[in-house]
Design an enzyme around this catalytic site. Structure first.
Site, PDB file in Angstrom:
ATOM      1  CB  CYS A 421      -0.708   0.084   1.156  1.00 44.48           C
ATOM      2  SG  CYS A 421      -1.956   1.500   1.441  1.00 44.48           S
ATOM      3  CG  HIS A 422       0.947   4.394  -3.052  1.00 43.49           C
ATOM      4  ND1 HIS A 422       2.005   4.613  -3.645  1.00 43.49           N
ATOM      5  CD2 HIS A 422      -0.181   3.886  -3.876  1.00 43.49           C
ATOM      6  CE1 HIS A 422       1.748   4.410  -4.823  1.00 43.49           C
ATOM      7  NE2 HIS A 422       0.448   3.896  -4.953  1.00 43.49           N
ATOM      8  CB  THR A 423      -0.242   3.895   4.070  1.00 43.05           C
ATOM      9  OG1 THR A 423      -1.292   4.458   3.519  1.00 43.05           O
ATOM     10  CG2 THR A 423      -0.038   4.381   5.551  1.00 43.05           C
ATOM     11  CG  HIS A 443      -1.228  -1.347   6.308  1.00 37.37           C
ATOM     12  ND1 HIS A 443      -0.005  -0.606   5.562  1.00 37.37           N
ATOM     13  CD2 HIS A 443      -2.318  -0.933   5.740  1.00 37.37           C
ATOM     14  CE1 HIS A 443      -0.748  -0.070   4.770  1.00 37.37           C
ATOM     15  NE2 HIS A 443      -1.938  -0.153   4.777  1.00 37.37           N
ATOM     16  CD  GLU A 444      -3.851  -3.676   0.785  1.00 36.40           C
ATOM     17  OE1 GLU A 444      -4.122  -3.904  -0.291  1.00 36.40           O
ATOM     18  OE2 GLU A 444      -4.064  -2.282   1.143  1.00 36.40           O
ATOM     19  CB  CYS A 473     -12.316  -3.085  21.867  1.00 38.38           C
ATOM     20  SG  CYS A 473     -13.668  -1.649  22.285  1.00 38.38           S
ATOM     21  CB  CYS A 478     -15.687   1.078  23.223  1.00 35.99           C
ATOM     22  SG  CYS A 478     -14.995   1.602  21.947  1.00 35.99           S
ATOM     23  CB  CYS A 481     -17.046  -0.419  19.831  1.00 33.95           C
ATOM     24  SG  CYS A 481     -15.069  -0.776  19.437  1.00 33.95           S
ATOM     25  CB  CYS A 489     -12.137   0.940  18.295  1.00 34.74           C
ATOM     26  SG  CYS A 489     -11.714   0.131  19.708  1.00 34.74           S
ATOM     27  NE  ARG A 493      -4.438   6.622  16.250  1.00 33.72           N
ATOM     28  CZ  ARG A 493      -2.952   6.595  16.007  1.00 33.72           C
ATOM     29  NH1 ARG A 493      -2.205   5.951  16.692  1.00 33.72           N
ATOM     30  NH2 ARG A 493      -2.908   7.633  15.051  1.00 33.72           N
ATOM     31  CB  CYS A 553      -5.422  -0.917   3.584  1.00 34.35           C
ATOM     32  SG  CYS A 553      -5.030   0.716   3.788  1.00 34.35           S
ATOM     33  NE  ARG A 750      -3.241  -2.057  -2.182  1.00 32.13           N
ATOM     34  CZ  ARG A 750      -3.342  -0.803  -2.175  1.00 32.13           C
ATOM     35  NH1 ARG A 750      -2.655  -0.060  -3.120  1.00 32.13           N
ATOM     36  NH2 ARG A 750      -3.868  -0.267  -1.141  1.00 32.13           N
TER      37      ARG A 750
END
Length: 758
Positions: A421-423, A443-444, A473, A478, A481, A489, A493, A553, A750
């Site tokens: 991913c570009h992130t 992360h993907e 969660c 929460c 959520c 959520c 974090r 993502c 991708r």
């Protein structure tokens, strides 16, 4: 007698007194005749002798041979040819000694003509759980004609267990809805029922094992009626990985909130509150995510069912299902009541429903390439390969790292495939204000659970999951959520932003023993990684993980921006700035939402063809214009601008252009792309005063554990194609740098790196 006797008080009383004693007297006479003349005296040559072990007629049969050992305690009571098909199957009544109930138990078993114990292909089986007052024969007698014909056609077996233990010493009361014939599919803990009333264990464990050992049956599904519908739902929900599918007719959906359930749970368990673990509605209500093993739950309910409002309450189940994202198909059948006439009318639909899924399960099991044995690694640190980013703007290095065991609330997974991913690149280039080095990016991904830490119940080893950088969660306290307005959520974090696990430490170390930071709570550019359990979206095993990773993502973010954040309506006009994977997902989502005009904006016209294929109607290259692109869209292409615009670039100037081409008075512009550190957005306040709305989205507003499984299932159902996003594939974690170069080329949407078996 369920069709009449427990519906009307007068007939119910007759059943429990006069009728009951007459039937006992008749059974006594028939038993005496049987003892004198033997069962073969009735003139049925297919009625086998009543003895322990394999019956002679079954021994002589060909494809219906039952592989029971000579010393088996299974007793064949009868065998009857059934079905109108050319071959037809056989319906057996079988008795055995049960360890669960401590009594003899009898069940019915239909085997289709295709059944052959010697075959390597195992016959799948549908469990049918009957309702109050029934035994193992009612379903076969009253709905078997249609059910067995349907099962013969589909090549599946049907097993019909009794509804309770019976016999000497089994406690009973003079009531149709408690005691014998009303075991409620629980494991009783209250005296005097706690010794014999163990129907949950019998159905969940003992009977399936017997069918596997004695009859070599394969994958199993479950269904039932009324009390049996309650049992089917509850048993399937408790252990979904053991059941391929579940359905029900007029089930008792919320037994802790109805007279039948309150009475049964009070007697068997001590109080109604203890019955919550046996309540399908309570089980769904306590989930943050759907049960991914069940793509759908089929329920049929008669509109004229006299028990609908007080006892059955399907609306409670639907409400709980909606909360966790579980798909339930409820068919309200006009004019039908609670009787077996209702079951017989629609049983073929249910048999077909289960047969389709059982067949698919058998195929997937044969083709499954991800059956890993993790027994040698569980509980120990794992040494594996990973791409480590040591510093900004430097190529990542393939290194050997150690991945520690998961702690409480954590899950260690094997990463099978990772999409770039570009992130990831944005962080590697030093543009991410939270970027920490050294770290493991990624992360993907699509992963398999290797082991779980203390207290983790949402996933187990062998489950397929998608790591989600936006956790869920699902806790009742929460506010994020519990709110339908957001998916943000905050549970982990703060530590996620610090590059560590929730306890403030890392699970990664290099060969020198130095710690390596986590990234976005995922770090999937490693053969193994550790995640918080609330970041794991469990998905169906029917999707290959090198496709499933896309939902981690970009694709989800683009679709969700349209469907959740902006809620694009049918007939709307849309402008999409940036035609990478996220932008194309926005176009695809807008088309699916019914947008009538979709304007694709990019400085690379080579991307217009795929945008057109996904639904774009107009194409704009800002470099070819003699005016700002927002003026061209809101002036030349349209009179007042578009209803919705989306920035998918991360460029703050483009974000302004997207806002200012939104329709005067009501236009909405959504920021999806993440800007580099230190950049700010700007526009004239008048743009907002005149009715435009500027908003942003993270992960498309999807609640990760609830919604990602639904996206995967939509793809499996053929409603959400994603193959077009994968333009390049690579093998091995070490090829990640090559994938990054390809991503920079401008022709890549991708690039998926598959790590493969190890």
């Amino acid at each position: 007698h369920q069709s009449a006797c427990y519906k009307l008080p007068i007939l119910k009383d007759c059943y429990n007194t006069v009728y009951y004693h007459k039937m006992r007297y008749l059974c006594f006479i028939l038993s005496a005749v049987t003892l004198l003349f033997g069962v073969r005296g009735f003139g049925n040559p297919n009625f086998p002798s009543r003895r322990k072990g394999l019956s002679s007629s079954l021994q002589q049969s060909t494809n219906l041979d039952l592989a029971m050992a000579p010393a088996s305690t299974v007793e064949i009571i009868s065998k009857t040819k059934v079905g109108k098909a050319p071959n037809g199957g056989y319906y057996h009544r079988i008795k055995h000694s049960s360890e669960s109930t401590g009594t003899a138990m009898t069940f019915g078993l239909f085997l289709p003509s295709t059944y052959n114990v010697s075959s390597s292909s195992k016959t799948p089986v549908l469990f049918w759980l009957s309702g109050l007052t029934c035994d193992d024969t009612n379903f076969a007698q009253k709905a078997g004609a249609k059910a067995f014909d349907a099962a013969e056609k589909e090549g599946i077996a049907i097993v019909i267990p009794d509804t309770s233990p019976r016999g000497e010493g089994v406690p009973n009361v003079d009531s149709y809805d408690l005691g014998i014939g009303a075991g409620f599919y629980v494991d009783a803990t209250n005296d005097p029922y706690d010794k014999h009333y163990k129907m949950r264990s019998y159905i969940k464990s003992e009977l399936p094992q017997l069918l596997k050992n004695e009859f070599k049956l394969g994958a199993k599904s479950i269904s039932g009626h009324s009390m049996g519908g309650h049992g089917a739902l509850r048993i399937a929900f408790e252990d979904p990985s053991s059941w391929v599918s579940v359905s029900a007719f007029a089930p008792i959906c919320h037994p802790t909130d109805c007279p039948w359930g309150e009475k049964a749970f009070g007697a068997y368990l001590g109080n109604t509150d203890k019955g919550k673990i046996y309540d399908a509605t309570c089980l769904l209500d306590g989930r943050a995510a759907p049960i991914v093993e069940f793509d759908d739950i089929l329920i049929d309910q008669g509109t004229d069912d006299e028990f609908l409002m007080e006892q059955l309450k399907p609306e409670s189940l639907l409400s709980a299902a909606d909360k966790c994202g579980q798909k339930v198909t409820l068919n309200m059948r006009e004019g039908f009541d609670h009787s077996y006439h209702f079951i017989a009318a629609f049983i073929e639909d249910h048999v077909k429903f289960h047969a389709e899924r059982l067949s698919k399960a058998e195929t997937m099991e044969a083709l499954d390439e991800t059956n890993y044995d993790f027994s040698e690694t569980q509980g120990k640190p794992i040494v594996c390969k990973a791409m480590v980013a040591r510093a900004p703007n430097q190529p990542m290095m393939e290194e050997q790292i150690t991945v520690d065991t998961p702690k409480a609330g954590e899950v260690r997974v094997k990463v099978v495939a990772n999409a770039l991913c570009h992130t990831d690149i944005y962080t590697l280039e030093g543009s991410d204000p939270e970027g920490l080095f050294p770290c493991i990016l990624g992360h993907e991904a699509g992963c398999i659970v290797e082991s779980v830490g203390e207290g983790v119940t949402s996933v187990k080893p062998g489950d397929h999951i998608i790591p989600c950088y936006t956790p869920q969660c699902g806790e009742v306290d929460c506010v994020f959520c519990m709110s339908p307005k957001t998916n943000l959520c905050p549970k982990i974090r703060s530590t996620q932003g610090q590059g560590v696990m929730p306890d403030g430490t890392s699970r990664f170390s290099d060969q020198n023993g130095d710690k390596i930071y986590h990234f976005m709570g995922c770090s999937t550019m490693s053969e193994y990684t550790v995640l918080a359990d609330i970041s794991c979206a469990k998905v169906s095993k029917n999707i290959s993980l090198d496709k499933a990773c896309l939902f981690g993502c970009g694709v989800s973010t683009g679709l969700g921006a349209v469907w959740n954040t902006c809620k694009v309506e049918h007939g709307s006009s849309v402008a999409v700035f940036g035609l990478g994977a996220v932008g194309l997902a926005v176009i695809q989502g807008a088309k699916m939402a019914g947008a009538s005009r979709i304007i694709a904006v990019d400085v690379n016209p080579a991307k217009f063809n795929v945008a057109k294929d996904l639904g774009a109607t107009d194409f704009v290259n800002p470099l070819e214009l003699d005016k700002p692109v927002q003026q061209y869209i809101a002036g030349d292409l349209t009179d007042w601008g578009v209803d919705y615009s989306f920035d998918c670039t991360g460029n703050t100037e483009v974000m302004r252009s997207a806002l200012e081409c939104a329709h005067r008075g009501w236009g909405e512009s959504c920021v999806i792309g993440v800007a580099a550190s230190g950049h700010e957005i700007s526009t004239r306040p008048f743009q907002l005063v005149t009715g435009r709305v500027w908003k942003g989205t993270a992960f498309g507003g999807f609640k990760s554990r609830r919604d990602v499984p639904k996206l995967v299932q939509s793809h499996l159902d053929g409603n959400l194609p994603i193959d077009h996003f994968i333009t390049h594939r690579f093998e091995g974690v070490g090829s990640t740098n090559d994938a990054i170069e390809t991503l920079h080329s401008g022709c890549c949407l991708r690039a998926v790196v598959k790590y493969g078996p190890r």
